[in-house]
Design a protein around this motif. Structure first.
Motif, PDB file in Angstrom:
ATOM      1  N   GLU A 123       0.813  -1.218   0.000  1.00 35.41           N
ATOM      2  CA  GLU A 123       0.000   0.000   0.000  1.00 35.41           C
ATOM      3  C   GLU A 123       0.846   1.268   0.000  1.00 35.41           C
ATOM      4  O   GLU A 123       0.389   2.323   0.409  1.00 35.41           O
ATOM      5  CB  GLU A 123      -0.928   0.027   1.222  1.00 35.41           C
ATOM      6  CG  GLU A 123      -1.938  -1.076   1.236  1.00 35.41           C
ATOM      7  CD  GLU A 123      -3.069  -0.805   0.254  1.00 35.41           C
ATOM      8  OE1 GLU A 123      -3.784   0.178   0.424  1.00 35.41           O
ATOM      9  OE2 GLU A 123      -3.185  -1.582  -0.706  1.00 35.41           O
ATOM     10  N   ASP A 124       2.110   1.143  -0.461  1.00 37.16           N
ATOM     11  CA  ASP A 124       2.998   2.302  -0.389  1.00 37.16           C
ATOM     12  C   ASP A 124       3.149   3.067  -1.693  1.00 37.16           C
ATOM     13  O   ASP A 124       3.567   4.213  -1.663  1.00 37.16           O
ATOM     14  CB  ASP A 124       4.390   1.895   0.109  1.00 37.16           C
ATOM     15  CG  ASP A 124       4.446   1.866   1.625  1.00 37.16           C
ATOM     16  OD1 ASP A 124       3.733   2.651   2.260  1.00 37.16           O
ATOM     17  OD2 ASP A 124       5.212   1.059   2.168  1.00 37.16           O
ATOM     18  N   PHE A 125       2.857   2.476  -2.801  1.00 34.62           N
ATOM     19  CA  PHE A 125       2.821   3.193  -4.073  1.00 34.62           C
ATOM     20  C   PHE A 125       4.152   3.863  -4.425  1.00 34.62           C
ATOM     21  O   PHE A 125       4.183   4.965  -4.973  1.00 34.62           O
ATOM     22  CB  PHE A 125       1.680   4.213  -4.097  1.00 34.62           C
ATOM     23  CG  PHE A 125       0.339   3.593  -3.840  1.00 34.62           C
ATOM     24  CD1 PHE A 125      -0.370   2.993  -4.869  1.00 34.62           C
ATOM     25  CD2 PHE A 125      -0.213   3.578  -2.563  1.00 34.62           C
ATOM     26  CE1 PHE A 125      -1.607   2.394  -4.634  1.00 34.62           C
ATOM     27  CE2 PHE A 125      -1.445   2.990  -2.319  1.00 34.62           C
ATOM     28  CZ  PHE A 125      -2.143   2.408  -3.349  1.00 34.62           C
ATOM     29  N   GLU A 126       5.261   3.221  -4.058  1.00 37.06           N
ATOM     30  CA  GLU A 126       6.566   3.660  -4.561  1.00 37.06           C
ATOM     31  C   GLU A 126       6.832   2.923  -5.875  1.00 37.06           C
ATOM     32  O   GLU A 126       6.211   1.906  -6.163  1.00 37.06           O
ATOM     33  CB  GLU A 126       7.670   3.344  -3.544  1.00 37.06           C
ATOM     34  CG  GLU A 126       7.506   4.044  -2.206  1.00 37.06           C
ATOM     35  CD  GLU A 126       7.571   5.574  -2.289  1.00 37.06           C
ATOM     36  OE1 GLU A 126       8.037   6.093  -3.329  1.00 37.06           O
ATOM     37  OE2 GLU A 126       7.152   6.238  -1.331  1.00 37.06           O
ATOM     38  N   LEU A 127       7.746   3.469  -6.665  1.00 31.56           N
ATOM     39  CA  LEU A 127       8.140   2.761  -7.892  1.00 31.56           C
ATOM     40  C   LEU A 127       9.276   1.796  -7.601  1.00 31.56           C
ATOM     41  O   LEU A 127      10.173   2.090  -6.799  1.00 31.56           O
ATOM     42  CB  LEU A 127       8.586   3.750  -8.965  1.00 31.56           C
ATOM     43  CG  LEU A 127       7.511   4.704  -9.485  1.00 31.56           C
ATOM     44  CD1 LEU A 127       8.085   5.576 -10.600  1.00 31.56           C
ATOM     45  CD2 LEU A 127       6.279   3.949  -9.971  1.00 31.56           C
ATOM     46  N   VAL A 128       9.223   0.643  -8.247  1.00 26.06           N
ATOM     47  CA  VAL A 128      10.296  -0.354  -8.201  1.00 26.06           C
ATOM     48  C   VAL A 128      10.693  -0.580  -9.660  1.00 26.06           C
ATOM     49  O   VAL A 128       9.844  -0.983 -10.467  1.00 26.06           O
ATOM     50  CB  VAL A 128       9.816  -1.679  -7.582  1.00 26.06           C
ATOM     51  CG1 VAL A 128      10.982  -2.656  -7.457  1.00 26.06           C
ATOM     52  CG2 VAL A 128       9.137  -1.441  -6.232  1.00 26.06           C
ATOM     53  N   ALA A 129      11.946  -0.298  -9.992  1.00 31.24           N
ATOM     54  CA  ALA A 129      12.364  -0.370 -11.399  1.00 31.24           C
ATOM     55  C   ALA A 129      13.730  -1.014 -11.523  1.00 31.24           C
ATOM     56  O   ALA A 129      14.523  -1.013 -10.579  1.00 31.24           O
ATOM     57  CB  ALA A 129      12.396   1.035 -12.009  1.00 31.24           C
ATOM     58  N   THR A 130      13.981  -1.570 -12.692  1.00 27.01           N
ATOM     59  CA  THR A 130      15.314  -2.098 -13.001  1.00 27.01           C
ATOM     60  C   THR A 130      15.925  -1.258 -14.124  1.00 27.01           C
ATOM     61  O   THR A 130      15.229  -0.858 -15.061  1.00 27.01           O
ATOM     62  CB  THR A 130      15.240  -3.570 -13.438  1.00 27.01           C
ATOM     63  OG1 THR A 130      14.379  -3.679 -14.577  1.00 27.01           O
ATOM     64  CG2 THR A 130      14.697  -4.441 -12.313  1.00 27.01           C
ATOM     65  N   VAL A 131      17.232  -0.995 -13.981  1.00 30.66           N
ATOM     66  CA  VAL A 131      17.920  -0.077 -14.884  1.00 30.66           C
ATOM     67  C   VAL A 131      19.274  -0.688 -15.246  1.00 30.66           C
ATOM     68  O   VAL A 131      19.967  -1.202 -14.358  1.00 30.66           O
ATOM     69  CB  VAL A 131      18.151   1.285 -14.161  1.00 30.66           C
ATOM     70  CG1 VAL A 131      18.955   2.231 -15.032  1.00 30.66           C
ATOM     71  CG2 VAL A 131      16.832   1.903 -13.744  1.00 30.66           C
TER      72      VAL A 131
END
Lengths: 292, 292
Positions: B240-248
């Motif tokens: 429920e935190d709505f942060e982005l998790v991305a790979t770069v």
């Protein structure tokens, strides 16, 4: 505060809240919530629920003259059944395909009651509002009124096949697009023809003189109505029919009727506000179905 | 069938249903339903409900790298209170303004429970999906985890002001746009960091090696957690935190961090699928909050 008062409050705050769909940067967007108690009678299939709930939002796009591109739905229920969910998606996809839009899914939610919230978006080049009907304009409508009233009576009689067929209505996209350039005011008839005319009259500061005999009544309603009064009441006050109601300058009427693939029926004309809203000279009450 | 099984069924039918938002003709669209029992604890103001529910959909747009243009909401309740409705609209408008979008209203529905269905649309030039994370890529996140877990504890303690503040999160639009060109996979963490990593791993057929000490934990959570284990559990599994998790790609990491107005924290790297998903070498369970 009842729902109409709440809607008036919203309209005072949000400039687009009074219209069927808002238009932002050329994209029309609209959302609707339907749920079991008020919108899906016992016997409504999930295919019909998927069709009808997405179609309600597509109809709002038709009412501003937009071409739908995509629709989503949030689907909430007490439990998820694989067949029911698949049927819902089939119905939603079918009505989107019928109007050239893509159904792209949405969200699932566990809820105390079967509830669907749909949103449709589309391209709106000439967005039509409700505010420019002018005395002398002609009033045109698509289709015929009373399909949903007839469907509800058939659901009560457990004639589910015919009821479900009637509940799967065609959003009037092609007519909305044909009317987009020409209509001086337009909306859909989801609250009933009578309420729609009152809402158009309020927005455009005009009146309407309707020819009662010209209002098209669905064959399905004629078949189940008790008598002529019952038929008229169900056709103009019940609502939930999602036909378009539009006003068109008299000089443009023939052209727009020729352009619209869906037939347009002329049911009356725009008059001065002081003349009120009448059918065959009798006042037409501002009475309709208040959506739950 | 539980909600995850139902979502898998939808994903098999609808090509976009597995992503945070669908993209049709360059327009991203996403919808979410939230309701009182599972999403708005006692003490949640209507301003917060308006902010948070619209923000949940805006976060889905961030997760595909889109720029939001408009949002709508269907607002359902047992009765309509003028102040509550105005507060809801104020919260919805405030979060839209914060990201350069327009809140354009929606629908009202009488319902057995306070329920909100929101839809957001936006421009998606380079839509990011979840499927191209590659061993060697770095894992980055926005913000810090555990804000919502902390908020729920504060709601339970009736510390409503702080809880409401924490519930009004910032959708990571600017970071999503900065990552759009570069990220090989991206989603938001609404189901929790652990579940997000498992979903990215499934879509990209990869594993993750996470550095537990590098995962940013919200100060608010540190202040209310019992101990380090409780803090970790709440930060990575609650959701429920709505942060982005991305790979770069590693070679692009410095550039994208310089481009993103919201700081990006590196928390680990992409590894081969056979290595699984670990934090400090220990398996990170596929356990999260199943949204109601």
């Amino acid at each position: 505060m009842d729902e109409r008062a709440a809607l008036r409050q919203l309209a005072a705050t949000l400039p687009h809240a009074g219209d069927d769909a808002a238009v932002v940067d050329g994209t029309a967007i609209t959302t609707d919530m339907l749920h079991a108690t008020t919108d899906f009678p016992a016997g409504t299939t999930r295919y019909t629920a998927g069709w009808r709930s997405v179609a309600a939002s597509l109809s709002d796009l038709a009412a501003v003259g937009a071409q739908p591109t995509a629709a989503v739905a949030a689907y909430a229920d007490t439990a998820f059944d694989a067949d029911e969910l698949a049927d819902f998606v089939d119905g939603a996809q079918a009505v989107c395909e019928a109007v050239g839009a893509e159904y792209v899914g949405g969200d699932l939610d566990s809820h105390s009651e079967f509830t669907v919230a749909t949103t449709a978006i589309g391209d709106a080049v000439e967005a039509v509002d409700r505010a420019s009907a002018t005395p002398g304009d002609r009033v045109v409508v698509t289709g015929a009124f009373g399909r949903s009233a007839a469907a509800l009576r058939l659901f009560e009689r457990e004639d589910f096949d015919r009821a479900n067929d009637l509940f799967q209505f065609s959003p009037r996209i092609d007519a909305g697009r044909a009317l987009a350039d020409t209509a001086t005011a337009m909306m859909d008839s989801s609250d009933g023809l009578a309420r729609s005319l009152h809402q158009l009259a309020e927005a455009s500061d005009c009146g309407f003189a309707i020819d009662r005999e010209a209002v098209p009544v669905a064959d399905a309603l004629a078949a189940v109505a008790d008598d002529a009064d019952d038929r008229w009441e169900a056709a103009v006050h019940f609502g939930e029919d999602f036909e378009l109601v539009a006003t068109v300058p008299a000089a443009r009427l023939d052209d727009v009727r020729a352009e619209s693939p869906t037939p347009l029926t002329e049911i009356g004309r725009v008059v001065d506000a002081e003349e009120g809203i009448t059918a065959n000279g009798e006042p037409l009450a501002d009475r309709g179905y208040t959506h739950g």
